[in-house]
Design a protein around this motif. Sequence first.
Motif, PDB file in Angstrom:
ATOM      1  N   ALA A  28     -21.491 -11.542  14.796  1.00 54.62           N
ATOM      2  CA  ALA A  28     -20.876 -11.719  13.491  1.00 54.62           C
ATOM      3  C   ALA A  28     -20.579 -13.188  13.208  1.00 54.62           C
ATOM      4  N   LEU A  29     -20.493 -13.998  14.266  1.00 61.97           N
ATOM      5  CA  LEU A  29     -20.142 -15.402  14.102  1.00 61.97           C
ATOM      6  C   LEU A  29     -21.323 -16.346  14.269  1.00 61.97           C
ATOM      7  N   GLY A  30     -22.532 -15.802  14.290  1.00 67.96           N
ATOM      8  CA  GLY A  30     -23.702 -16.656  14.390  1.00 67.96           C
ATOM      9  C   GLY A  30     -24.034 -17.107  15.800  1.00 67.96           C
ATOM     10  N   TYR A  31     -23.531 -16.418  16.815  1.00 71.58           N
ATOM     11  CA  TYR A  31     -23.822 -16.778  18.204  1.00 71.58           C
ATOM     12  C   TYR A  31     -25.202 -16.310  18.645  1.00 71.58           C
ATOM     13  N   GLY A  32     -25.815 -15.448  17.859  1.00 69.80           N
ATOM     14  CA  GLY A  32     -27.085 -14.875  18.270  1.00 69.80           C
ATOM     15  C   GLY A  32     -26.849 -13.720  19.228  1.00 69.80           C
ATOM     16  N   LYS A  33     -27.928 -13.238  19.780  1.00 65.45           N
ATOM     17  CA  LYS A  33     -27.835 -12.088  20.681  1.00 65.45           C
ATOM     18  C   LYS A  33     -27.413 -12.529  22.080  1.00 65.45           C
ATOM     19  N   PRO A  34     -26.660 -11.669  22.785  1.00 63.39           N
ATOM     20  CA  PRO A  34     -26.334 -11.988  24.175  1.00 63.39           C
ATOM     21  C   PRO A  34     -27.597 -11.967  25.015  1.00 63.39           C
ATOM     22  N   PRO A  35     -27.677 -12.579  26.145  1.00 66.24           N
ATOM     23  CA  PRO A  35     -26.509 -13.162  26.818  1.00 66.24           C
ATOM     24  C   PRO A  35     -26.171 -14.541  26.271  1.00 66.24           C
ATOM     25  N   TRP A  36     -24.882 -14.809  26.156  1.00 69.92           N
ATOM     26  CA  TRP A  36     -24.395 -16.107  25.718  1.00 69.92           C
ATOM     27  C   TRP A  36     -24.184 -16.980  26.947  1.00 69.92           C
ATOM     28  N   MET A  37     -24.417 -18.278  26.820  1.00 72.10           N
ATOM     29  CA  MET A  37     -24.263 -19.201  27.945  1.00 72.10           C
ATOM     30  C   MET A  37     -22.956 -19.972  27.803  1.00 72.10           C
ATOM     31  N   PHE A  38     -22.106 -19.882  28.819  1.00 76.58           N
ATOM     32  CA  PHE A  38     -20.854 -20.627  28.889  1.00 76.58           C
ATOM     33  C   PHE A  38     -20.914 -21.486  30.142  1.00 76.58           C
TER      34      PHE A  38
ATOM     35  N   GLU B 133     -17.055 -26.474  28.979  1.00 79.86           N
ATOM     36  CA  GLU B 133     -17.550 -27.744  28.451  1.00 79.86           C
ATOM     37  C   GLU B 133     -18.654 -27.526  27.434  1.00 79.86           C
ATOM     38  N   ASP B 134     -19.280 -26.345  27.494  1.00 80.94           N
ATOM     39  CA  ASP B 134     -20.357 -26.015  26.571  1.00 80.94           C
ATOM     40  C   ASP B 134     -20.389 -24.502  26.424  1.00 80.94           C
ATOM     41  N   SER B 135     -20.348 -24.022  25.190  1.00 81.39           N
ATOM     42  CA  SER B 135     -20.394 -22.591  24.916  1.00 81.39           C
ATOM     43  C   SER B 135     -20.770 -22.389  23.457  1.00 81.39           C
ATOM     44  N   PRO B 136     -21.082 -21.165  23.066  1.00 81.58           N
ATOM     45  CA  PRO B 136     -21.352 -20.915  21.645  1.00 81.58           C
ATOM     46  C   PRO B 136     -20.137 -21.220  20.760  1.00 81.58           C
ATOM     47  N   ALA B 137     -18.939 -21.213  21.352  1.00 84.14           N
ATOM     48  CA  ALA B 137     -17.710 -21.515  20.605  1.00 84.14           C
ATOM     49  C   ALA B 137     -17.292 -22.966  20.775  1.00 84.14           C
ATOM     50  N   GLY B 138     -18.125 -23.778  21.432  1.00 77.88           N
ATOM     51  CA  GLY B 138     -17.781 -25.175  21.674  1.00 77.88           C
ATOM     52  C   GLY B 138     -16.947 -25.338  22.935  1.00 77.88           C
ATOM     53  N   ILE B 139     -16.199 -26.426  23.001  1.00 77.13           N
ATOM     54  CA  ILE B 139     -15.345 -26.719  24.144  1.00 77.13           C
ATOM     55  C   ILE B 139     -14.021 -25.980  23.950  1.00 77.13           C
ATOM     56  N   PHE B 140     -13.600 -25.233  24.987  1.00 75.98           N
ATOM     57  CA  PHE B 140     -12.293 -24.578  24.902  1.00 75.98           C
ATOM     58  C   PHE B 140     -11.803 -24.172  26.278  1.00 75.98           C
ATOM     59  N   ASP B 141     -10.488 -23.886  26.345  1.00 80.13           N
ATOM     60  CA  ASP B 141      -9.849 -23.375  27.554  1.00 80.13           C
ATOM     61  C   ASP B 141      -9.576 -21.899  27.365  1.00 80.13           C
TER      62      ASP B 141
END
Length: 173
Positions: free
Chosen positions: A10-20, A63-71
């Motif tokens: 729904a947020l434009g991340y594309g299909k899983p698997p997502w890379m974090f 340091e890198d994820s579909p949501a950017g940098i976060f904790d």
Amino acid sequence: MMEIAESDSALGYGKPPWMFKGSALYQLHLVKAETARAFIPKEFKLVEAFGYTLGGFFLANYEDSPAGIFDELVVIAGTVWNPPTSCAWAARVLVSSDKACAHGRKDVGLPSQVASFTKSVKAVSGTKRSRFGGFMNKIGMDNMQNAIDIQAKEMNNHTAMDICSISLTGSGQ
């Protein structure tokens, strides 16, 4: 379980698997089954032995994820049976980004909340001697350690509420 693989995020991340990509600390603890059940839906079977289940916390810095940098801080209430295997049940998920919070809620089904993370790192002198016969002392590293303090405060209507404070001390080697 959601059928996420069939459609885009729904947020434009594309299909899983997502890379974090980043670093994380996973601390496991025995949790009383009675305590864990308060956070786990009744339709799931709690994996337990002798009145305890396996819970703990997961602290990550991406340091890198579909949501950017976060904790992220995930409090694991316990372990549930999810055939053909078992999985950890997240009782609380705190993230430092609105985008990561929305992804957790909408795409993964996590109880994500936005939080403020504060980190400080300092070198601390110690008196512990190395098992390397003084070699580390000769190069100035025998008694140095890094102390990392991390505080997480949940944000609710522009008000911060202290949730946890974690102090880590590791070898500087």
